[in-house]
Scaffold this motif. Structure first.
Motif, short mmCIF file in Angstrom:
data_model
loop_
_atom_site.label_atom_id
_atom_site.label_comp_id
_atom_site.label_asym_id
_atom_site.label_seq_id
_atom_site.Cartn_x
_atom_site.Cartn_y
_atom_site.Cartn_z
N THR A 167 24.21 11.54 69.29
CA THR A 167 22.74 11.74 68.99
C THR A 167 22.75 12.16 67.64
N THR A 175 17.67 13.31 76.33
CA THR A 175 17.54 11.99 77.27
C THR A 175 18.97 12.25 78.06
N HIS A 232 17.96 15.63 68.64
CA HIS A 232 18.10 14.58 70.00
C HIS A 232 19.45 15.25 70.49
N ARG A 250 29.60 13.71 70.65
CA ARG A 250 28.75 13.05 69.70
C ARG A 250 28.02 11.92 70.19
N TYR A 271 13.22 19.91 71.06
CA TYR A 271 14.18 18.97 71.20
C TYR A 271 13.77 17.80 71.96
N ARG A 272 14.50 16.58 71.65
CA ARG A 272 14.34 15.48 72.64
C ARG A 272 15.53 15.46 73.36
N GLY A 301 25.56 15.79 70.94
CA GLY A 301 24.65 15.90 69.90
C GLY A 301 25.29 16.12 68.41
N SER A 302 24.61 16.06 67.46
CA SER A 302 25.21 16.21 65.96
C SER A 302 25.49 17.76 65.57
N ASP A 315 21.64 14.52 74.00
CA ASP A 315 21.85 13.74 75.40
C ASP A 315 22.55 14.73 76.33
N TYR A 345 22.52 10.57 80.13
CA TYR A 345 23.73 9.83 79.80
C TYR A 345 24.41 10.11 80.94
#
Length: 182
Positions: A172, A113, A176, A170, A110-111, A149-150, A178, A115
């Motif tokens: 990303t 990031t 991916h 939601r 997983y990536r 995420g999705s 957040d 927020y």
């Protein structure tokens, strides 16, 4: 409009000089990159240490008898299985400062990031027990780090930040995620 032959010659000469300069700069860059491993070790070495000696004399292989066991072959019965790669155990692989410095962490497929909750403060997501945990991550009442995420809302993911995360938002797509921070 016609261009004089002397103007064409100057433009051609200028283009040739630009190409030659670019070729020279790339040679310097490649030469520097090729020699960097040899010079970096000596640049930071203490005077008189093995690293400050020339590369041809700095490395040597010596063998000798050792009473230390190289491989631990002990077997422990009824041991709890290790949670390799998981970080829901409370042990963070990245601090918030390391995460923010990196900007993104690729871990376990997983990536991640970040927020900031300052962008979406208060009850914007209606997260029960929303708070900032001791690590600086926004968490719910159960201690799950808030993720975007999705995946379906409520999906739980292992994270490298000391606790598992749960999808509340939601924003990303795919692998991916957040991570909401202070």
């Amino acid at each position: 409009m016609t261009v004089s032959s002397s103007a064409r010659a100057r433009a051609s000469r200028r283009a040739g000089l630009v190409r030659a300069g670019a070729a020279g700069a790339s040679l310097v860059l490649l030469g520097t990159a090729a020699l960097a491993p040899l010079s970096m070790a000596t640049a930071f070495a203490e005077p008189g240490s093995a690293a400050s000696v020339s590369p041809s004399t700095a490395q040597a292989l010596t063998s000798g008898a050792s009473e230390e066991a190289v491989v631990d072959t002990a077997v422990v019965a009824n041991a709890e299985p290790e949670r390799a790669g998981r970080s829901g155990s409370g042990e963070a692989l990245y601090t918030l400062q390391q995460f923010m410095f990196a900007g993104a962490v690729n871990w376990n497929g997983y990536r991640f990031t970040y927020y900031s909750q300052q962008v979406l403060p208060g009850s914007g997501l209606q997260i029960p027990g929303r708070h900032v945990n001791e690590g600086g991550y926004v968490a719910d009442a159960d201690g799950f780090i808030v993720l975007a995420g999705s995946a379906p809302k409520g999906t739980v993911f292992d994270t490298p930040f000391g606790a598992q995360g749960k999808i509340y938002d939601r924003g990303t797509f795919g692998n991916h995620l957040d991570v909401y921070i202070r």
